[in-house]
Design a protein around this motif. Structure first.
Motif, PDB file in Angstrom:
ATOM      1  N   GLN A 362       0.821  -1.200   0.000  1.00  0.00           N
ATOM      2  CA  GLN A 362       0.000   0.000   0.000  1.00  0.00           C
ATOM      3  C   GLN A 362       0.858   1.254   0.000  1.00  0.00           C
ATOM      4  O   GLN A 362       0.432   2.311  -0.479  1.00  0.00           O
ATOM      5  CB  GLN A 362      -0.941   0.004   1.208  1.00  0.00           C
ATOM      6  CG  GLN A 362      -1.989  -1.099   1.169  1.00  0.00           C
ATOM      7  CD  GLN A 362      -2.926  -1.055   2.354  1.00  0.00           C
ATOM      8  OE1 GLN A 362      -3.043  -0.024   3.021  1.00  0.00           O
ATOM      9  NE2 GLN A 362      -3.599  -2.165   2.632  1.00  0.00           N
ATOM     10  N   SER A 363       2.085   1.130   0.525  1.00  0.00           N
ATOM     11  CA  SER A 363       2.995   2.273   0.517  1.00  0.00           C
ATOM     12  C   SER A 363       4.135   2.106  -0.489  1.00  0.00           C
ATOM     13  O   SER A 363       4.577   3.066  -1.108  1.00  0.00           O
ATOM     14  CB  SER A 363       3.567   2.503   1.920  1.00  0.00           C
ATOM     15  OG  SER A 363       4.176   1.317   2.411  1.00  0.00           O
ATOM     16  N   GLN A 382      10.538   3.767   3.980  1.00  0.00           N
ATOM     17  CA  GLN A 382       9.159   3.640   4.423  1.00  0.00           C
ATOM     18  C   GLN A 382       9.060   3.522   5.942  1.00  0.00           C
ATOM     19  O   GLN A 382       8.098   3.989   6.549  1.00  0.00           O
ATOM     20  CB  GLN A 382       8.503   2.402   3.793  1.00  0.00           C
ATOM     21  CG  GLN A 382       8.325   2.505   2.282  1.00  0.00           C
ATOM     22  CD  GLN A 382       7.327   3.584   1.895  1.00  0.00           C
ATOM     23  OE1 GLN A 382       6.376   3.851   2.622  1.00  0.00           O
ATOM     24  NE2 GLN A 382       7.538   4.202   0.746  1.00  0.00           N
TER      25      GLN A 382
END
Length: 390
Positions: A362-363, A382
């Motif tokens: 998702q990131s 991240q």
């Protein structure tokens, strides 16, 4: 199923495979019985004639066989204590320990032992051996006994001796009725193996409930570390202890993992001399270290699995989902999440690896596989938030 001394293999991959099998059995409401086999002086007991015969069966040329025969010949050993040296003693058996060839030759020597497992599962890390099987009833112990007998005959054929006192049994079970006394598993000599609730396998303590309580309680406070260790560089002493096999006990309860956090925070207090009232979020920032939760995520083998840099027995547990072009997000690499009806089943490697990866995507938003170095760089960007507080 040999994970010792092989590229892309290790104690972590071996443990993940074994745990995945045990968790899968428990989710099916099966009993899982295991024998942890200990051999007496395994590396020192290798018979050279049998080993040369193994190499011959693998197709080694006569010149190679002659070279290995010469390699084993005329070896002696002695003991030196201070300035005294014992007389040399001829070495007629065993592979040279500490050598490059020794572990490989030993793996060749015992490679076919796994064929004796029959209906049971078998895993090796050098000479550390686990034999295990599962079933809906306690009859699974009878199946394990049959496999254990065949395995003992195989070891005897190699002139390897079972260390009965250190060979133990565990009956893994979380919710089924616990028998007062499981059926005995015996050696070929008629000795009953001891059933234990905890066993240290590849450096990690396993218990019959797979709670990891025993392993984590070993480090419940600062008293676990010697006075000398407190004055040794933390990154070379304490952190390796906390990191060792940490991805395997991701499945432990938060209550137990919090006890490890307490040790970790105490370590940071030692490094920074920060007041003990300092919040752990500020502690992480002071030393630039992530939380133990994040460290476990960084050690996770998901991406290595996708790159094929793990043993086939782990790689087979992960499936990349077929790409579609309907939306941009559907082009991101995702993993197929297997179905499971229990929260415990979600702790298996095959489920948690897929779930964690899809969450991470998702990131990350990776559309193609990149090098492991590039991935680690992106992952570090991240995971900039050192604290996992909500």
């Amino acid at each position: 199923m040999q994970s010792g001394f092989r590229a892309d293999h290790g104690y972590t991959s071996a443990m993940l495979k074994v745990l995945n099998d045990i968790i899968t059995a428990i989710v099916k409401r099966h009993y899982c019985a295991a024998v942890f086999i200990d051999l007496a002086k395994a590396f020192d007991s290798v018979n050279h004639h049998i080993l040369i015969g193994r190499l011959d069966s693998l197709g080694f040329s006569n010149d190679c066989l002659a070279w290995f025969t010469n390699y084993f010949s005329d070896r002696v050993q002695c003991v030196k204590s201070e300035r005294l040296l014992s007389r040399p003693l001829a070495v007629a058996m065993g592979v040279p320990q500490g050598s490059i060839l020794g572990p490989t030759l030993f793996s060749v020597y015992i490679n076919d032992v796994a064929l004796a497992a029959g209906e049971s599962l078998f895993h090796l890390y050098a000479d550390d051996t686990i034999l295990y099987t599962s079933g809906p009833s306690l009859d699974t112990v009878l199946t394990l006994q049959t496999s254990f007998n065949a395995t003992q005959f195989s070891f005897r054929g190699l002139q390897l001796l079972l260390n009965t006192s250190k060979t133990k049994c565990i009956l893994f079970n979380r919710s089924l009725p616990a028998p007062a006394r499981p059926s005995s598993i015996t050696t070929l000599d008629g000795s009953d193996l001891e059933y234990v609730d905890n066993y240290k396998y590849l450096g990690v303590w396993l218990n019959c409930k797979l709670s990891f309580q025993t392993h984590i309680f070993l480090f419940r406070n600062k008293a676990s570390f010697t006075h000398a260790a407190k004055h040794t560089l933390v990154k070379l002493t304490i952190l390796p202890i906390l990191d060792f096999g940490d991805v395997n006990y991701k499945i432990a309860s938060n209550t137990l993992l919090n006890k490890l956090d307490a040790v970790y925070h105490s370590t940071i207090h030692f490094v920074t001399k920060a007041p003990y009232t300092t919040h752990h979020c500020d502690l992480y920032a002071l030393v630039g270290w992530p939380s133990l939760h994040t460290r476990r995520q960084n050690h996770w083998l998901i991406y290595k699995t996708m790159l094929g840099k793990v043993p086939p027995y782990l790689n087979s547990l992960v499936t990349i989902a077929a790409a579609t072009c309907s939306t941009r997000s559907s082009r991101y690499i995702s993993l197929v999440t297997p179905k499971t009806n229990s929260s415990f089943g979600r702790l298996s490697f095959q489920f948690s690896a897929a779930f964690d990866w899809n969450e991470l995507q998702q990131s990350l938003k990776l559309e193609t596989l990149i090098s492991l170095t590039s991935f680690k760089h992106q992952l570090s960007e991240q995971l900039t938030d050192f604290c996992t507080c909500t």
